[in-house]
Design a protein around this motif. Sequence first.
Motif, PDB file in Angstrom:
ATOM      1  N   GLY A  65     -44.874  41.910  66.198  1.00  0.00           N
ATOM      2  CA  GLY A  65     -44.859  40.670  64.895  1.00  0.00           C
ATOM      3  C   GLY A  65     -45.858  41.247  63.494  1.00  0.00           C
ATOM      4  O   GLY A  65     -46.485  42.174  63.777  1.00  0.00           O
ATOM      5  N   GLY A  66     -45.372  40.472  62.538  1.00  0.00           N
ATOM      6  CA  GLY A  66     -46.739  41.074  61.308  1.00  0.00           C
ATOM      7  C   GLY A  66     -47.915  41.130  61.611  1.00  0.00           C
ATOM      8  O   GLY A  66     -49.517  42.473  61.666  1.00  0.00           O
ATOM      9  N   THR A 116     -46.019  41.898  56.753  1.00  0.00           N
ATOM     10  CA  THR A 116     -46.228  41.791  55.494  1.00  0.00           C
ATOM     11  C   THR A 116     -47.300  41.482  55.362  1.00  0.00           C
ATOM     12  O   THR A 116     -48.173  41.760  55.554  1.00  0.00           O
ATOM     13  CB  THR A 116     -45.853  39.772  56.001  1.00  0.00           C
ATOM     14  OG1 THR A 116     -47.277  39.428  56.737  1.00  0.00           O
ATOM     15  CG2 THR A 116     -44.732  39.574  56.769  1.00  0.00           C
ATOM     16  N   ALA A 117     -46.962  41.083  53.929  1.00  0.00           N
ATOM     17  CA  ALA A 117     -48.270  41.306  52.447  1.00  0.00           C
ATOM     18  C   ALA A 117     -49.266  40.288  53.190  1.00  0.00           C
ATOM     19  O   ALA A 117     -50.460  40.591  52.897  1.00  0.00           O
ATOM     20  CB  ALA A 117     -47.810  40.676  51.355  1.00  0.00           C
ATOM     21  N   VAL A 165     -47.461  51.370  51.565  1.00  0.00           N
ATOM     22  CA  VAL A 165     -46.631  52.407  50.886  1.00  0.00           C
ATOM     23  C   VAL A 165     -45.426  51.599  50.079  1.00  0.00           C
ATOM     24  O   VAL A 165     -45.296  52.253  49.251  1.00  0.00           O
ATOM     25  CB  VAL A 165     -46.149  52.105  52.853  1.00  0.00           C
ATOM     26  CG1 VAL A 165     -44.950  53.783  52.029  1.00  0.00           C
ATOM     27  CG2 VAL A 165     -47.244  52.749  52.974  1.00  0.00           C
ATOM     28  N   MET A 166     -45.375  50.755  50.654  1.00  0.00           N
ATOM     29  CA  MET A 166     -43.893  50.083  49.710  1.00  0.00           C
ATOM     30  C   MET A 166     -43.699  48.355  49.727  1.00  0.00           C
ATOM     31  O   MET A 166     -43.840  48.182  51.185  1.00  0.00           O
ATOM     32  CB  MET A 166     -43.004  50.853  49.995  1.00  0.00           C
ATOM     33  CG  MET A 166     -42.042  50.496  51.003  1.00  0.00           C
ATOM     34  SD  MET A 166     -40.081  51.775  51.657  1.00  0.00           S
ATOM     35  CE  MET A 166     -40.899  52.896  51.287  1.00  0.00           C
ATOM     36  N   ASN A 167     -42.926  47.526  49.183  1.00  0.00           N
ATOM     37  CA  ASN A 167     -42.980  46.071  49.730  1.00  0.00           C
ATOM     38  C   ASN A 167     -41.738  46.616  50.527  1.00  0.00           C
ATOM     39  O   ASN A 167     -40.376  47.574  49.643  1.00  0.00           O
ATOM     40  CB  ASN A 167     -43.036  45.081  48.323  1.00  0.00           C
ATOM     41  CG  ASN A 167     -43.745  44.778  48.049  1.00  0.00           C
ATOM     42  OD1 ASN A 167     -44.955  45.593  48.554  1.00  0.00           O
ATOM     43  ND2 ASN A 167     -43.847  43.670  46.963  1.00  0.00           N
ATOM     44  N   LEU A 168     -40.718  45.468  50.639  1.00  0.00           N
ATOM     45  CA  LEU A 168     -38.893  45.725  51.233  1.00  0.00           C
ATOM     46  C   LEU A 168     -39.084  44.093  51.306  1.00  0.00           C
ATOM     47  O   LEU A 168     -38.870  44.444  49.772  1.00  0.00           O
ATOM     48  CB  LEU A 168     -39.273  46.025  52.728  1.00  0.00           C
ATOM     49  CG  LEU A 168     -39.676  47.362  53.308  1.00  0.00           C
ATOM     50  CD1 LEU A 168     -39.876  47.856  54.649  1.00  0.00           C
ATOM     51  CD2 LEU A 168     -38.648  48.553  52.899  1.00  0.00           C
ATOM     52  N   VAL A 205     -43.628  44.489  54.245  1.00  0.00           N
ATOM     53  CA  VAL A 205     -44.130  46.199  53.733  1.00  0.00           C
ATOM     54  C   VAL A 205     -44.011  46.936  54.749  1.00  0.00           C
ATOM     55  O   VAL A 205     -44.548  46.502  55.794  1.00  0.00           O
ATOM     56  CB  VAL A 205     -45.850  45.470  52.827  1.00  0.00           C
ATOM     57  CG1 VAL A 205     -45.644  44.767  51.960  1.00  0.00           C
ATOM     58  CG2 VAL A 205     -46.552  45.046  53.977  1.00  0.00           C
ATOM     59  N   LEU A 206     -43.960  48.049  54.425  1.00  0.00           N
ATOM     60  CA  LEU A 206     -44.360  49.837  54.993  1.00  0.00           C
ATOM     61  C   LEU A 206     -45.742  49.481  55.525  1.00  0.00           C
ATOM     62  O   LEU A 206     -46.171  49.855  53.774  1.00  0.00           O
ATOM     63  CB  LEU A 206     -43.575  50.485  55.012  1.00  0.00           C
ATOM     64  CG  LEU A 206     -43.548  51.406  56.306  1.00  0.00           C
ATOM     65  CD1 LEU A 206     -43.125  50.985  57.199  1.00  0.00           C
ATOM     66  CD2 LEU A 206     -42.952  52.883  55.241  1.00  0.00           C
TER      67      LEU A 206
END
Length: 214
Positions: free
Chosen positions: A22-23, A41-42, A56-59, A202-203
């Motif tokens: 999990g996160g 997660t953020a 790196v990026m939001n998904l 997020v990644l």
Amino acid sequence: AYLAGILRERAPGIMATSGLGGGRSNLADLARGRGAYALTTASSLHGAGTGALRAVMNLSELQLFIVARTAPAQSVARELATRRVSPGEQGFSAAQLLDDVRRLGGTPRGRKPRTPVYMDYPEGRRLLAAGGVDVLFWLSGLSNALLHEIELATPTRLWRLEEPIIDRLIRANPGYRRGIVPRDAFPQWLDADLPTVVVPTVLACHAERPEAEV
């Protein structure tokens, strides 16, 4: 698994595997050097409190769903302290969010907070229908088939988290955001859009990963 497949195709130098973490647990694995990148997660990334990791990026975005068989008898935040609540499995971001809500909402005087009932979402659905838990506290996308099955097959309702608690969550952790569950996504449950907490997935990676690679 889908993202791992894309990475293997587009970046063959990076080994990617799908896992069951999990996160929060994924970030713990990342910090221990068990991988270079991880999905989280953020809110969990902010809660990790370390500068060694970066987004790196939001998904996609996940909405908070609080599903119960009965109406709350008091504030939702306090109900969550004393009911049998399943936030998914330990190490997942929903469990962190439940901890944060219960901390901000407080426990009614003279009551002890119940220990959350950790289990995967399919088992949580089964136990809610059987009366083994009172509340499901899930972070999920709108298309989650389990949620739609519960809406149609089990006499339940969605609880609305109080606005002051949402405000305090956002102030305490910028990974939490204000959002809605649209009324037309769950017409059996809702007669209007439901304000809720939204958490971006997020990644994340180690901060020292080469910039060209990231």
